[in-house]
Enzyme design. Structure first.
Site, PDB file in Angstrom:
ATOM      1  N   GLU A 172       0.804  -1.237   0.000  1.00  0.00           N
ATOM      2  CA  GLU A 172       0.000   0.000   0.000  1.00  0.00           C
ATOM      3  C   GLU A 172       0.830   1.277   0.000  1.00  0.00           C
ATOM      4  O   GLU A 172       0.477   2.275   0.620  1.00  0.00           O
ATOM      5  CB  GLU A 172      -0.961   0.013   1.204  1.00  0.00           C
ATOM      6  N   GLY A 173       1.949   1.237  -0.713  1.00  0.00           N
ATOM      7  CA  GLY A 173       2.775   2.436  -0.840  1.00  0.00           C
ATOM      8  C   GLY A 173       3.996   2.372   0.041  1.00  0.00           C
ATOM      9  O   GLY A 173       3.890   2.245   1.256  1.00  0.00           O
TER      10      GLY A 173
END
Length: 620
Positions: free
Chosen positions: A468-469
């Protein structure tokens, strides 16, 4: 899981005052008893269906036989038990089968599954997928797709990354063209733009790193896919402006949500074999390659969600949920390692303490928890992981405030979440991983063998720094956008809350020095924020975004620990309860050993140091 339950009870009821939420209309039917019943149920399912099989799903990785993905039976059993518990829809309205449970309690209850076996199921993505559709989908999309995900009949994914693009969503190349071929209209079908499930497109492209992208745990898989609709010239719009969002089910359904018997043109190209989270399939998916033609044509059928070109704004609803979820996952893996190493330290005899005359080899060995350095490593883990758990539950409490609070309080919660989300995702991913490393260290040589669980916890947790990043992406988001948005209003609001905690803690003699220390750290973060942007040059400002985020995160965690310590002191000023003494010890450790690190991180931010950015490529 007794220790976790004690910690959750303290954070929920003593610190966050979760029972006070029952005064709000949405939660009026609830009480401490109903909250405890949910926690009891989740703890039992996690203990019976998840924890015993954590090693099983790690060793028996998903296998693809060319037609289907094969998973251990334990994975299916856990999925079914979780779906039957109602936790997929726990925070939803009564009229769609939900419990109207506060998200604060929902997040706490799900902690049991994460600490028992983080990779055994895909519930995080299914809930996030359905929540997105409840906000941005049409009424029929909610009915057909979201509600079936909440029941567990369908499951969901999030399809962003592509093999050539990774995290660079500007370079998404998956194409979506209107499904307006003459053969469709000629047979009396509804025109593509009037399909009741949403404007109908055909998608072609490849998506990489798709968790739970293929399995048979549920009856259907609902893929949420980012793609670009070509312009009149047939070219894709550059950047993120042209990205749209589509529902692409693995199997096509009718308007009642029943399977039509037609497989959509979504094919599994391969499984990624990961360092950790091995119990969850991670896939490369091909959309529209023609392996499963629909109506005799290649192209995966997808239904538009929201407006064309606005897909990324919709997807951020799910991405932000997932980021907080990953922070919680990292936290619980850290706690799992802490609990394992604490148990080992209490039972492993090794070495002798040094007395005035040195070590006496004739004396019995002591347990390693009696050695100061082992206690240092245990306290580090405790301060990282219990602090991160408190932070994540605080963010969950903000979600409830945003959705059910008075307008001003709701807007403040929104702003605080904007600033805290990059921290809630990335800080646990880094420092709870460090906790796992310390858990291995406490085990010594046994720690890196598969005879003990801590090496698996480390492997599982190492993925969360990327999930997620990455750190760099979250740091750039924090320094480049979140602290600046709305003229810095969110940062100012967070600083005001930190200052308020420091003021009330300064009235307690035992906490006054910590309050002063937090005030100083907060001032340094504020000065560094201004210094980073003093030149008005983004390249200079963001060159040291990660050290900035590390310092910011440590300051936030110091604030959380000070607020928790103030609650402890009000509740048990004599620290007669061992758990409260432990919380105070963890707070002391964080202020003595961790918060002083912020100065070194902020030095390079203040000076807009370009060492990393300026070094010539050939010099590496």
């Amino acid at each position: 899981m007794t220790t976790l339950r004690t910690t959750l009870d303290f954070l929920l009821y003593d610190w966050l005052q979760a029972e006070s939420l029952n005064a709000r209309e949405r939660f009026a039917d609830h009480s401490r008893e109903t909250f405890d019943a949910v926690l009891d149920t989740c703890e039992r399912i996690a203990r019976e269906k998840y924890a015993p099989f954590n090693r099983t799903v790690d060793q028996q990785e998903p296998q693809f036989d060319g037609e289907r993905v094969i998973l251990p039976q334990a994975t299916k059993d856990a999925y079914d038990a979780y779906a039957a518990s109602g936790m997929l829809s726990a925070a939803q309205d009564y009229d769609i089968g939900g419990m109207q449970l506060p998200y604060t309690v929902d997040a706490a209850a799900n902690a049991f599954f994460a600490v028992a076996s983080i990779s055994i199921s895909s519930n995080l993505l299914s809930t996030g997928n359905a929540n997105l559709l409840m906000v941005h989908g049409t009424d029929l999309q909610k009915q057909v797709f979201a509600l079936n995900e909440f029941s567990g009949r369908f499951s969901g994914t999030m399809c962003l990354s592509e093999p050539q693009a990774g995290s660079s969503l500007s370079d998404v190349a998956t194409r979506a063209i209107p499904d307006e071929a003459p053969s469709v209209a000629a047979d009396g079908s509804v025109p593509w733009e009037q399909d009741p499930l949403g404007a109908r497109y055909r998608l072609t492209g490849n998506k990489m790193w798709i968790s739970s992208g293929e399995h048979e745990l549920s009856e259907n898989i609902v893929h949420l896919v980012l793609a670009k609709i070509p312009g009149p010239d047939g070219k894709l719009v550059a950047g993120t402006r042209g990205i749209s969002l589509f529902i692409v089910p693995k199997k096509l359904v009718d308007t009642q949500g029943q399977l039509t018997g037609v497989r959509n043109d979504v094919a599994l190209a391969g499984l990624n074999h990961k360092l950790g989270w091995r119990g969850t399939t991670n896939t490369l998916l091909n959309f529209g390659e023609g392996k499963y033609p629909v109506d005799g044509r290649a192209g995966a059928v997808g239904y538009l969600v929201g407006q064309p070109g606005k897909g990324l704004a919709c997807m951020f609803h799910m991405m932000n949920e997932a980021r907080i979820g990953i922070g919680m996952a990292a936290t619980m893996l850290g706690l799992a390692g802490y609990y394992a190493s604490l148990d080992y330290a209490k039972n492993r005899p090794q070495g002798r303490l040094v007395g005035p005359a040195g070590k006496d080899a004739a004396q019995p060995q002591v347990r390693i928890i009696e050695h100061a350095d082992v206690r240092r490593m245990l306290l580090a883990q405790k301060s990282y992981c219990e602090g991160a758990l408190a932070l994540n539950l605080y963010c969950a409490r903000l979600v409830d405030e945003q959705h059910t609070g008075q307008p001003e309080a709701a807007d403040e919660a929104r702003l605080l979440l904007e600033v805290l989300t990059p921290i809630a995702k990335s800080w646990p991913s880094e420092f709870c991983l460090e906790a796992n490393s310390l858990a291995i260290q406490i085990h010594g040589g046994y720690g890196y063998t598969r005879d003990f669980p801590v090496e698996q916890y480390w492997r599982d947790n190492r993925l969360n720094m990327i999930h997620e990043g990455t750190h760099g992406i979250q740091a750039a988001d924090l320094l480049g956008r979140k602290v600046l948005m709305e003229n810095g209003k969110g940062l100012q609001l967070l600083a005001a809350r930190m200052a308020a905690t420091a003021r009330k803690a300064s009235g307690v003699p035992e906490l006054a020095a910590f309050a002063q220390q937090l005030t100083g750290a907060l001032q340094q973060v504020g000065e560094a924020t201004q210094a980073a942007w003093a030149g008005g040059e983004p390249t200079q400002a963001l060159a040291n975004a990660v050290p900035y985020m590390q310092a910011f995160g440590h300051t936030v965690l110091a604030w959380i620990w000070l607020d928790v310590a103030h609650t402890v002191w009000n509740k048990d000023a004599t620290l007669s309860i061992a758990a409260n003494a432990g919380r105070m010890g963890a707070a002391q450790y964080f202020f003595h050993y961790e918060l002083p690190k912020t100065g070194a991180w902020l030095n390079v931010v203040n000076g807009r140091d370009m060492t990393c950015a300026a070094l010539a490529e050939e010099a590496f």
